[in-house]
Design an enzyme around this catalytic site. Structure first.
Site, PDB file in Angstrom:
ATOM      1  N   ASN A 213       0.782  -1.230  -0.362  1.00  0.00           N
ATOM      2  CA  ASN A 213      -0.311   0.012   0.091  1.00  0.00           C
ATOM      3  C   ASN A 213       0.768   1.345  -0.150  1.00  0.00           C
ATOM      4  O   ASN A 213       1.720   1.056   0.455  1.00  0.00           O
ATOM      5  CB  ASN A 213      -0.897  -0.024   0.757  1.00  0.00           C
ATOM      6  CG  ASN A 213       0.055  -0.210   2.585  1.00  0.00           C
ATOM      7  OD1 ASN A 213       0.421   1.011   2.997  1.00  0.00           O
ATOM      8  ND2 ASN A 213      -0.081  -1.464   3.460  1.00  0.00           N
ATOM      9  N   ASP A 282      -4.331  -6.564   4.649  1.00  0.00           N
ATOM     10  CA  ASP A 282      -5.199  -7.092   5.667  1.00  0.00           C
ATOM     11  C   ASP A 282      -5.251  -8.766   4.924  1.00  0.00           C
ATOM     12  O   ASP A 282      -6.114  -9.857   5.556  1.00  0.00           O
ATOM     13  CB  ASP A 282      -7.168  -6.273   5.222  1.00  0.00           C
ATOM     14  CG  ASP A 282      -7.347  -5.246   5.817  1.00  0.00           C
ATOM     15  OD1 ASP A 282      -6.338  -5.375   6.927  1.00  0.00           O
ATOM     16  OD2 ASP A 282      -7.340  -4.323   5.272  1.00  0.00           O
ATOM     17  N   LYS A 292       8.413 -16.286 -11.021  1.00  0.00           N
ATOM     18  CA  LYS A 292       7.825 -15.358 -11.750  1.00  0.00           C
ATOM     19  C   LYS A 292       6.986 -15.800 -12.526  1.00  0.00           C
ATOM     20  O   LYS A 292       6.952 -16.824 -13.461  1.00  0.00           O
ATOM     21  CB  LYS A 292       9.240 -14.829 -12.587  1.00  0.00           C
ATOM     22  CG  LYS A 292       8.129 -13.462 -13.007  1.00  0.00           C
ATOM     23  CD  LYS A 292       9.394 -12.311 -14.330  1.00  0.00           C
ATOM     24  CE  LYS A 292       8.363 -11.411 -14.081  1.00  0.00           C
ATOM     25  NZ  LYS A 292       9.058 -11.033 -15.358  1.00  0.00           N
ATOM     26  N   PRO A 308      -3.567 -11.749  10.418  1.00  0.00           N
ATOM     27  CA  PRO A 308      -3.711 -11.618  11.744  1.00  0.00           C
ATOM     28  C   PRO A 308      -4.157 -10.184  11.987  1.00  0.00           C
ATOM     29  O   PRO A 308      -2.739  -9.677  11.270  1.00  0.00           O
ATOM     30  CB  PRO A 308      -2.367 -12.679  12.070  1.00  0.00           C
ATOM     31  CG  PRO A 308      -1.358 -12.659  11.455  1.00  0.00           C
ATOM     32  CD  PRO A 308      -2.169 -12.411  10.359  1.00  0.00           C
ATOM     33  N   ASP A 309      -4.871  -9.334  13.043  1.00  0.00           N
ATOM     34  CA  ASP A 309      -4.592  -8.476  13.793  1.00  0.00           C
ATOM     35  C   ASP A 309      -4.139  -8.460  14.437  1.00  0.00           C
ATOM     36  O   ASP A 309      -4.007  -8.866  16.051  1.00  0.00           O
ATOM     37  CB  ASP A 309      -6.103  -7.835  14.017  1.00  0.00           C
ATOM     38  CG  ASP A 309      -6.392  -6.421  14.554  1.00  0.00           C
ATOM     39  OD1 ASP A 309      -5.622  -5.932  14.373  1.00  0.00           O
ATOM     40  OD2 ASP A 309      -7.439  -6.005  13.218  1.00  0.00           O
ATOM     41  N   ILE A 310      -2.579  -7.770  14.517  1.00  0.00           N
ATOM     42  CA  ILE A 310      -1.297  -7.427  15.074  1.00  0.00           C
ATOM     43  C   ILE A 310      -2.384  -6.667  16.299  1.00  0.00           C
ATOM     44  O   ILE A 310      -1.904  -7.142  17.765  1.00  0.00           O
ATOM     45  CB  ILE A 310      -0.437  -6.693  14.659  1.00  0.00           C
ATOM     46  CG1 ILE A 310       0.426  -7.746  13.195  1.00  0.00           C
ATOM     47  CG2 ILE A 310       0.901  -6.328  15.442  1.00  0.00           C
ATOM     48  CD1 ILE A 310       1.237  -7.209  12.027  1.00  0.00           C
ATOM     49  N   PHE A 326      -4.030   3.373  14.968  1.00  0.00           N
ATOM     50  CA  PHE A 326      -4.392   4.908  13.899  1.00  0.00           C
ATOM     51  C   PHE A 326      -5.483   3.949  12.819  1.00  0.00           C
ATOM     52  O   PHE A 326      -5.514   2.525  12.408  1.00  0.00           O
ATOM     53  CB  PHE A 326      -3.258   4.616  13.084  1.00  0.00           C
ATOM     54  CG  PHE A 326      -2.128   5.718  13.861  1.00  0.00           C
ATOM     55  CD1 PHE A 326      -1.508   4.971  15.216  1.00  0.00           C
ATOM     56  CD2 PHE A 326      -2.205   7.010  13.379  1.00  0.00           C
ATOM     57  CE1 PHE A 326      -1.103   6.820  15.514  1.00  0.00           C
ATOM     58  CE2 PHE A 326      -1.265   7.362  14.302  1.00  0.00           C
ATOM     59  CZ  PHE A 326      -0.498   7.604  14.864  1.00  0.00           C
ATOM     60  N   LYS A 340     -14.161   0.751  15.741  1.00  0.00           N
ATOM     61  CA  LYS A 340     -12.402  -0.164  15.469  1.00  0.00           C
ATOM     62  C   LYS A 340     -11.881   0.627  16.513  1.00  0.00           C
ATOM     63  O   LYS A 340     -11.852  -0.743  17.122  1.00  0.00           O
ATOM     64  CB  LYS A 340     -11.553   1.059  14.398  1.00  0.00           C
ATOM     65  CG  LYS A 340     -11.925   0.005  12.471  1.00  0.00           C
ATOM     66  CD  LYS A 340     -10.673   0.622  11.552  1.00  0.00           C
ATOM     67  CE  LYS A 340     -10.876   0.676  10.613  1.00  0.00           C
ATOM     68  NZ  LYS A 340     -10.031   1.167   9.800  1.00  0.00           N
ATOM     69  N   LYS A 344     -11.239  -3.192  18.984  1.00  0.00           N
ATOM     70  CA  LYS A 344     -10.284  -3.601  19.162  1.00  0.00           C
ATOM     71  C   LYS A 344      -9.711  -3.451  20.507  1.00  0.00           C
ATOM     72  O   LYS A 344      -8.874  -3.025  21.660  1.00  0.00           O
ATOM     73  CB  LYS A 344      -9.104  -3.425  18.823  1.00  0.00           C
ATOM     74  CG  LYS A 344      -9.103  -3.552  17.336  1.00  0.00           C
ATOM     75  CD  LYS A 344      -7.875  -2.919  16.163  1.00  0.00           C
ATOM     76  CE  LYS A 344      -8.244  -3.056  14.722  1.00  0.00           C
ATOM     77  NZ  LYS A 344      -7.525  -3.191  14.021  1.00  0.00           N
TER      78      LYS A 344
HETATM   79  N1  CTP Z   1      -3.662  -3.197  12.590  1.00  0.00           N
HETATM   80  C1  CTP Z   1      -2.939  -4.618  12.278  1.00  0.00           C
HETATM   81  N2  CTP Z   1      -2.644  -5.530  12.301  1.00  0.00           N
HETATM   82  C2  CTP Z   1      -3.788  -6.046  11.164  1.00  0.00           C
HETATM   83  C3  CTP Z   1      -4.617  -5.191  10.793  1.00  0.00           C
HETATM   84  C4  CTP Z   1      -4.721  -3.278  11.455  1.00  0.00           C
HETATM   85  O1  CTP Z   1      -2.104  -4.264  13.800  1.00  0.00           O
HETATM   86  N3  CTP Z   1      -3.671  -6.387  10.424  1.00  0.00           N
HETATM   87  C5  CTP Z   1      -3.354  -1.951  13.212  1.00  0.00           C
HETATM   88  C6  CTP Z   1      -2.807  -0.454  12.824  1.00  0.00           C
HETATM   89  O2  CTP Z   1      -1.690  -0.680  13.014  1.00  0.00           O
HETATM   90  C7  CTP Z   1      -4.170   0.182  12.732  1.00  0.00           C
HETATM   91  C8  CTP Z   1      -5.570  -0.214  12.992  1.00  0.00           C
HETATM   92  O3  CTP Z   1      -5.174  -1.609  13.304  1.00  0.00           O
HETATM   93  O4  CTP Z   1      -3.578   0.822  13.848  1.00  0.00           O
HETATM   94  C9  CTP Z   1      -5.524  -0.176  11.541  1.00  0.00           C
HETATM   95  O5  CTP Z   1      -7.323  -0.818  11.605  1.00  0.00           O
HETATM   96  P1  CTP Z   1      -8.189  -1.963  11.131  1.00  0.00           P
HETATM   97  O6  CTP Z   1      -9.100  -1.316  11.273  1.00  0.00           O
HETATM   98  O7  CTP Z   1      -7.474  -2.647  10.749  1.00  0.00           O
HETATM   99  O8  CTP Z   1      -7.608  -0.515   9.673  1.00  0.00           O
HETATM  100  P2  CTP Z   1      -7.996  -1.230   8.653  1.00  0.00           P
HETATM  101  O9  CTP Z   1      -7.132  -2.218   7.923  1.00  0.00           O
HETATM  102  O10 CTP Z   1      -7.760   0.447   7.487  1.00  0.00           O
HETATM  103  O11 CTP Z   1      -9.274  -1.372   8.180  1.00  0.00           O
HETATM  104  P3  CTP Z   1     -10.439  -1.346   6.754  1.00  0.00           P
HETATM  105  O12 CTP Z   1      -9.603  -1.661   6.090  1.00  0.00           O
HETATM  106  O13 CTP Z   1     -11.561  -2.352   7.258  1.00  0.00           O
HETATM  107  O14 CTP Z   1     -10.664   0.184   7.177  1.00  0.00           O
END
Ligand code: CTP
Length: 403
Positions: A213, A282, A292, A308-310, A326, A340, A344
């Site tokens: 991104n 995500d 390749k 995973p959502d860290i 953020f 959010k 979380k």
């Molecule tokens: N985050 C994380 N691990 C992930 C995704 C997000 O730690 N796999 C953290 C980001 O560092 C940030 C926050 O979660 O602090 C963002 O929240 P999130 O809901 O995951 O945001 P987006 O990925 O932008 O969600 P969406 O695409 O649904 O808007």
């Protein structure tokens, strides 16, 4: 990067000793004066052999002093008066000889006497040949100065004026200015450990392609620097960016979300504050190709799996650190960000509009916590990061005292 314009104005005394790096101090004085600081320059006799006092007089707009004996202005009390009511005394360049004098409290000229009689912090930027720097006598002296509460800035390593290469180069003027500004910041996070994620992640499709991104990492790096300046011990887990590691911050480089999560998990125990600034992808490609991928079809599809959502997993730990998230949104900023935050279970969420922030050096952030919504003005990311760190510190300490 921290800009000097973001610092409050200060009254500084710059002591210049005899070394070729003395010429760089002209730039240092210019940077400080441009930032609105008042700078008094004191030079040793050896410094005057390298650069003229007129240069510093012109740049600082104030008299330059070098002698203990010819000052009628303060009844001959320059060595006392010059350090009263100033924010810091900085010696740059500090020669090996001058460091030796400081260590033993010798006072045979204006600058050494001023250092001994000071009642303000002393910061010293050594500059000398690499052998002089490595000499056990110099190392002993520097260790003693540190033990005496003197802050040592640098030195750097690289090509030296003598033609040799090694450690002993004076820091560049902008680095000295940055470190002095950082030193003078309040320290509400002293003694705390902060762990951050920053930048994008990069999920491989094949050896040459990836899903990523537009995050530049600037905001995360600014928050890491602001936390360091606030006195914290900072570890930054960073996805791929073009940015230099902030000084005195431990940086761990990763690429994928899985690597970022593993790096966080091995370091999160014992950390007091966790800040997720990274734009974590995500989804990842389920089976990245080892070679390749050749174009053979008019279209192709990739199977993606959720990463995973860290941040959520850190916040869900038993006894979690103080967690900050953020949310970069393109619309319905506050609703999405608050959702959010609740999902979380975070005490603090930072919201900004993605289109106004990604890749830019300024940002307009809004802080959402249990007390409500706090919009902050548009500012450099450095300044926004400082405001954020101040807010984190006050919530963190309030939480501690309400327990
Ligand atoms: N985050 C994380 N691990 C992930 C995704 C997000 O730690 N796999 C953290 C980001 O560092 C940030 C926050 O979660 O602090 C963002 O929240 P999130 O809901 O995951 O945001 P987006 O990925 O932008 O969600 P969406 O695409 O649904 O808007």
């Amino acid at each position: 990067m921290q800009t000097l314009a973001d610092s409050p104005t200060r009254h500084l005394v710059l002591g210049i000793t005899g070394g070729i790096a003395a010429y760089k101090c002209a730039e240092l004085v210019r940077l400080w004066v441009r930032a609105g600081h008042t700078v008094d320059v004191v030079m040793t006799e050896a410094a005057l052999a390298f650069v003229g006092a007129a240069t510093f007089q012109a740049l600082s707009g104030r008299p330059v002093r070098s002698s203990l004996w010819n000052s009628a202005e303060r009844n001959g009390m320059d060595h006392i008066a010059l350090s009263r009511n100033v924010d810091a005394l900085i010696v740059a360049p500090a020669s090996a000889d001058f460091i030796g004098k400081l260590t033993y409290g010798l006072a045979d000229d204006l600058l050494s006497t001023l250092c001994l009689a000071r009642d303000c912090p002393l910061l010293v930027a050594p500059a000398m040949n690499r052998q002089m720097w490595q000499n056990p006598a110099t190392q002993r002296n520097v260790a003693q100065l540190r033990a005496d509460g003197v802050t040592i800035l640098g030195p750097d390593s690289g090509e030296q004026a003598c033609g040799e290469t090694g450690e002993g180069r004076m820091l560049e003027p902008h680095e000295i200015a940055e470190r002095v500004a950082a030193y003078l910041q309040p320290k509400p996070l002293a003694g705390l450990r902060v762990l951050l994620t920053a930048g994008p992640t990069l999920e491989p499709i094949d050896p040459v392609r990836a899903i990523t991104n537009r995050s530049s990492g600037q905001m995360g790096y600014a928050v890491a620097a602001a936390a360091r300046d606030a006195g914290a011990e900072v570890t930054l887990i960073s996805g791929p960016t073009a940015l230099d590691a902030p000084w005195d911050v431990e940086r761990v480089n990763v690429e994928t979300a899985a690597q970022m999560q593993a790096a966080v998990e091995t370091r999160v125990t014992g950390c007091d504050i966790f800040i997720g600034v990274a734009a974590v992808a995500d989804y990842r490609v389920v089976a990245p190709s080892g070679s390749k991928i050749k174009k053979s079809e008019a279209s192709m599809s990739l199977e993606l799996a959720a990463n995973p959502d860290i941040l959520a997993s850190v916040a869900a730990r038993p006894n979690p650190p103080f967690c900050v998230g953020f949310a970069a949104e393109s619309e319905h900023l506050l609703e999405h960000a608050e959702l959010k935050r609740r999902r979380k279970t975070l005490p603090l969420m930072v919201a900004n509009l993605a289109q106004d922030s990604i890749g830019r050096s300024d940002s307009q952030i809004t802080l959402l916590d249990d007390h409500g919504v706090h919009p902050l003005p548009l500012a450099s990311k450095t300044q926004s990061a400082r405001w954020l760190v101040d807010h984190i510190a006050s919530l963190y300490h309030a939480r501690g005292s309400s327990r």
